[in-house]
Design a protein around this motif. Sequence first.
Motif, PDB file in Angstrom:
ATOM      1  N   MET A  40     102.590 -16.855 -66.495  1.00 24.56           N
ATOM      2  CA  MET A  40     103.406 -18.060 -66.415  1.00 24.56           C
ATOM      3  C   MET A  40     102.538 -19.315 -66.461  1.00 24.56           C
ATOM      4  O   MET A  40     102.863 -20.279 -67.153  1.00 24.56           O
ATOM      5  N   LEU A  41     101.419 -19.309 -65.738  1.00 25.74           N
ATOM      6  CA  LEU A  41     100.543 -20.471 -65.724  1.00 25.74           C
ATOM      7  C   LEU A  41      99.968 -20.758 -67.111  1.00 25.74           C
ATOM      8  O   LEU A  41      99.973 -21.904 -67.573  1.00 25.74           O
ATOM      9  N   PHE A  42      99.482 -19.713 -67.786  1.00 22.20           N
ATOM     10  CA  PHE A  42      98.926 -19.900 -69.124  1.00 22.20           C
ATOM     11  C   PHE A  42     100.012 -20.339 -70.098  1.00 22.20           C
ATOM     12  O   PHE A  42      99.790 -21.204 -70.943  1.00 22.20           O
ATOM     13  N   LEU A  43     101.182 -19.743 -69.980  1.00 22.81           N
ATOM     14  CA  LEU A  43     102.285 -20.094 -70.868  1.00 22.81           C
ATOM     15  C   LEU A  43     102.716 -21.545 -70.681  1.00 22.81           C
ATOM     16  O   LEU A  43     102.928 -22.262 -71.655  1.00 22.81           O
ATOM     17  N   ILE A  44     102.820 -21.995 -69.452  1.00 24.31           N
ATOM     18  CA  ILE A  44     103.212 -23.384 -69.200  1.00 24.31           C
ATOM     19  C   ILE A  44     102.179 -24.334 -69.776  1.00 24.31           C
ATOM     20  O   ILE A  44     102.530 -25.368 -70.368  1.00 24.31           O
ATOM     21  N   TYR A  45     100.892 -24.011 -69.636  1.00 30.65           N
ATOM     22  CA  TYR A  45      99.886 -24.899 -70.221  1.00 30.65           C
ATOM     23  C   TYR A  45     100.065 -25.006 -71.730  1.00 30.65           C
ATOM     24  O   TYR A  45     100.064 -26.101 -72.287  1.00 30.65           O
ATOM     25  N   TRP A  46     100.192 -23.869 -72.400  1.00 26.91           N
ATOM     26  CA  TRP A  46     100.285 -23.908 -73.861  1.00 26.91           C
ATOM     27  C   TRP A  46     101.585 -24.548 -74.336  1.00 26.91           C
ATOM     28  O   TRP A  46     101.604 -25.186 -75.394  1.00 26.91           O
ATOM     29  N   VAL A  47     102.642 -24.411 -73.574  1.00 22.65           N
ATOM     30  CA  VAL A  47     103.896 -25.087 -73.946  1.00 22.65           C
ATOM     31  C   VAL A  47     103.738 -26.601 -73.794  1.00 22.65           C
ATOM     32  O   VAL A  47     104.216 -27.369 -74.618  1.00 22.65           O
ATOM     33  N   MET A  48     103.046 -27.029 -72.747  1.00 19.23           N
ATOM     34  CA  MET A  48     102.810 -28.466 -72.568  1.00 19.23           C
ATOM     35  C   MET A  48     101.867 -29.008 -73.637  1.00 19.23           C
ATOM     36  O   MET A  48     102.063 -30.116 -74.143  1.00 19.23           O
ATOM     37  N   ALA A  49     100.843 -28.240 -73.996  1.00 13.22           N
ATOM     38  CA  ALA A  49      99.842 -28.709 -74.948  1.00 13.22           C
ATOM     39  C   ALA A  49     100.309 -28.590 -76.394  1.00 13.22           C
ATOM     40  O   ALA A  49     100.070 -29.490 -77.203  1.00 13.22           O
ATOM     41  N   LEU A  50     100.969 -27.492 -76.722  1.00 10.23           N
ATOM     42  CA  LEU A  50     101.389 -27.219 -78.103  1.00 10.23           C
ATOM     43  C   LEU A  50     102.857 -26.805 -78.153  1.00 10.23           C
ATOM     44  O   LEU A  50     103.178 -25.652 -78.449  1.00 10.23           O
ATOM     45  N   PRO A  51     103.780 -27.713 -77.864  1.00  7.71           N
ATOM     46  CA  PRO A  51     105.193 -27.309 -77.825  1.00  7.71           C
ATOM     47  C   PRO A  51     105.749 -26.901 -79.187  1.00  7.71           C
ATOM     48  O   PRO A  51     106.744 -26.190 -79.250  1.00  7.71           O
ATOM     49  N   HIS A  52     105.099 -27.310 -80.269  1.00 11.57           N
ATOM     50  CA  HIS A  52     105.570 -26.934 -81.600  1.00 11.57           C
ATOM     51  C   HIS A  52     105.086 -25.541 -82.010  1.00 11.57           C
ATOM     52  O   HIS A  52     105.593 -24.981 -82.964  1.00 11.57           O
ATOM     53  N   ARG A  53     104.108 -24.985 -81.298  1.00  8.37           N
ATOM     54  CA  ARG A  53     103.588 -23.660 -81.618  1.00  8.37           C
ATOM     55  C   ARG A  53     103.978 -22.588 -80.605  1.00  8.37           C
ATOM     56  O   ARG A  53     104.227 -21.446 -80.959  1.00  8.37           O
ATOM     57  N   VAL A  54     103.964 -22.940 -79.332  1.00  5.47           N
ATOM     58  CA  VAL A  54     104.311 -21.994 -78.262  1.00  5.47           C
ATOM     59  C   VAL A  54     105.648 -22.430 -77.698  1.00  5.47           C
ATOM     60  O   VAL A  54     105.783 -23.548 -77.205  1.00  5.47           O
ATOM     61  N   SER A  55     106.634 -21.545 -77.796  1.00  7.11           N
ATOM     62  CA  SER A  55     107.985 -21.941 -77.417  1.00  7.11           C
ATOM     63  C   SER A  55     108.679 -20.803 -76.680  1.00  7.11           C
ATOM     64  O   SER A  55     108.040 -19.883 -76.177  1.00  7.11           O
ATOM     65  N   LEU A  87     112.651 -25.159 -69.854  1.00 12.10           N
ATOM     66  CA  LEU A  87     112.605 -26.337 -68.986  1.00 12.10           C
ATOM     67  C   LEU A  87     111.335 -27.146 -69.207  1.00 12.10           C
ATOM     68  O   LEU A  87     111.365 -28.383 -69.216  1.00 12.10           O
ATOM     69  N   VAL A  88     110.206 -26.459 -69.391  1.00  9.84           N
ATOM     70  CA  VAL A  88     108.942 -27.163 -69.631  1.00  9.84           C
ATOM     71  C   VAL A  88     108.952 -27.829 -71.000  1.00  9.84           C
ATOM     72  O   VAL A  88     108.544 -28.989 -71.141  1.00  9.84           O
ATOM     73  N   SER A  89     109.409 -27.129 -72.019  1.00 14.35           N
ATOM     74  CA  SER A  89     109.403 -27.715 -73.362  1.00 14.35           C
ATOM     75  C   SER A  89     110.401 -28.856 -73.490  1.00 14.35           C
ATOM     76  O   SER A  89     110.192 -29.779 -74.266  1.00 14.35           O
ATOM     77  N   PHE A  90     111.469 -28.802 -72.705  1.00 12.66           N
ATOM     78  CA  PHE A  90     112.462 -29.873 -72.720  1.00 12.66           C
ATOM     79  C   PHE A  90     111.865 -31.183 -72.216  1.00 12.66           C
ATOM     80  O   PHE A  90     112.195 -32.257 -72.709  1.00 12.66           O
ATOM     81  N   ARG A  91     110.963 -31.112 -71.248  1.00 18.24           N
ATOM     82  CA  ARG A  91     110.344 -32.303 -70.660  1.00 18.24           C
ATOM     83  C   ARG A  91     108.818 -32.275 -70.757  1.00 18.24           C
ATOM     84  O   ARG A  91     108.135 -32.762 -69.863  1.00 18.24           O
ATOM     85  N   HIS A  92     108.277 -31.744 -71.845  1.00 17.78           N
ATOM     86  CA  HIS A  92     106.828 -31.613 -71.941  1.00 17.78           C
ATOM     87  C   HIS A  92     106.120 -32.965 -71.981  1.00 17.78           C
ATOM     88  O   HIS A  92     105.017 -33.099 -71.466  1.00 17.78           O
ATOM     89  N   GLN A  93     106.734 -33.968 -72.565  1.00 20.25           N
ATOM     90  CA  GLN A  93     106.108 -35.302 -72.600  1.00 20.25           C
ATOM     91  C   GLN A  93     105.967 -35.872 -71.190  1.00 20.25           C
ATOM     92  O   GLN A  93     104.948 -36.456 -70.842  1.00 20.25           O
ATOM     93  N   LEU A  94     106.994 -35.701 -70.390  1.00 13.82           N
ATOM     94  CA  LEU A  94     106.952 -36.189 -69.013  1.00 13.82           C
ATOM     95  C   LEU A  94     105.906 -35.432 -68.199  1.00 13.82           C
ATOM     96  O   LEU A  94     105.121 -36.042 -67.462  1.00 13.82           O
ATOM     97  N   LEU A  95     105.873 -34.118 -68.342  1.00 14.22           N
ATOM     98  CA  LEU A  95     104.921 -33.308 -67.588  1.00 14.22           C
ATOM     99  C   LEU A  95     103.473 -33.609 -67.981  1.00 14.22           C
ATOM    100  O   LEU A  95     102.585 -33.599 -67.139  1.00 14.22           O
ATOM    101  N   ARG A  96     103.238 -33.856 -69.256  1.00 14.92           N
ATOM    102  CA  ARG A  96     101.886 -34.178 -69.710  1.00 14.92           C
ATOM    103  C   ARG A  96     101.338 -35.443 -69.067  1.00 14.92           C
ATOM    104  O   ARG A  96     100.145 -35.544 -68.822  1.00 14.92           O
ATOM    105  N   ASN A  97     102.212 -36.400 -68.819  1.00  9.92           N
ATOM    106  CA  ASN A  97     101.778 -37.694 -68.305  1.00  9.92           C
ATOM    107  C   ASN A  97     101.726 -37.760 -66.782  1.00  9.92           C
ATOM    108  O   ASN A  97     101.386 -38.805 -66.237  1.00  9.92           O
ATOM    109  N   MET A  98     102.057 -36.685 -66.121  1.00 13.93           N
ATOM    110  CA  MET A  98     101.964 -36.653 -64.664  1.00 13.93           C
ATOM    111  C   MET A  98     100.523 -36.400 -64.242  1.00 13.93           C
ATOM    112  O   MET A  98      99.740 -35.807 -64.988  1.00 13.93           O
ATOM    113  N   ALA A  99     100.205 -36.802 -63.035  1.00 17.23           N
ATOM    114  CA  ALA A  99      98.900 -36.471 -62.457  1.00 17.23           C
ATOM    115  C   ALA A  99      98.860 -34.974 -62.156  1.00 17.23           C
ATOM    116  O   ALA A  99      99.905 -34.320 -62.047  1.00 17.23           O
ATOM    117  N   LEU A 100      97.666 -34.430 -62.022  1.00 20.43           N
ATOM    118  CA  LEU A 100      97.538 -32.984 -61.788  1.00 20.43           C
ATOM    119  C   LEU A 100      98.214 -32.535 -60.502  1.00 20.43           C
ATOM    120  O   LEU A 100      98.794 -31.452 -60.445  1.00 20.43           O
TER     121      LEU A 100
END
Length: 162
Positions: A40-55, A87-100
């Motif tokens: 799940m952790l790896f998947l969430i990262y790749w969805v946030m980083a590459l939402p057009h490739r990992v879905s 849920l992550v891909s729906f708001r990936h732009q918002l999640l990317r801009n959050m602090a860690l």
Amino acid sequence: MNTYRGQNRIIVWLSFLIALVLQIMPWPEQIQFYRPSWAMLFLIYWVMALPHRVSVGSAFFLGMIIDLIEGSTLGVHALSLSIVTYLVSFRHQLLRNMALWQQSLVIMVLSVLMQFFVFWSEFLLSDIVFHPEVFWNSLVNGILWPWIFLLLRKTRRHFSVH
């Protein structure tokens, strides 16, 4: 150009393979409830980083593999990972801009949600007993998230995956 895309896919799926190995690695019985959800952790990262490739399709496939490896009811992890990925891909732009630290809190919530969906699906299909200790891994996932994020970001930048 085609080999460049192939290298990108290989890096992403190689990281998923590492996550699956970490997922099935045996842990002592006393700390079994603290086992992080590596896939799940790896998947969430790749969805946030590459939402057009990992879905959601990638999440479903990865969830089916987890179901086969762990011997759980087929489709339970696939469903829960697909919902979390949506849920992550729906708001990936918002999640990317959050602090860690904010992302860690979101990861904890998503992890609780995933555990809830796994329990709910298993409960509807078979008789299982609820153990509140299963939510401890959500705390561990949130604590591990900054290191996973930084490691995978460094890997993505090193191999120019985009």
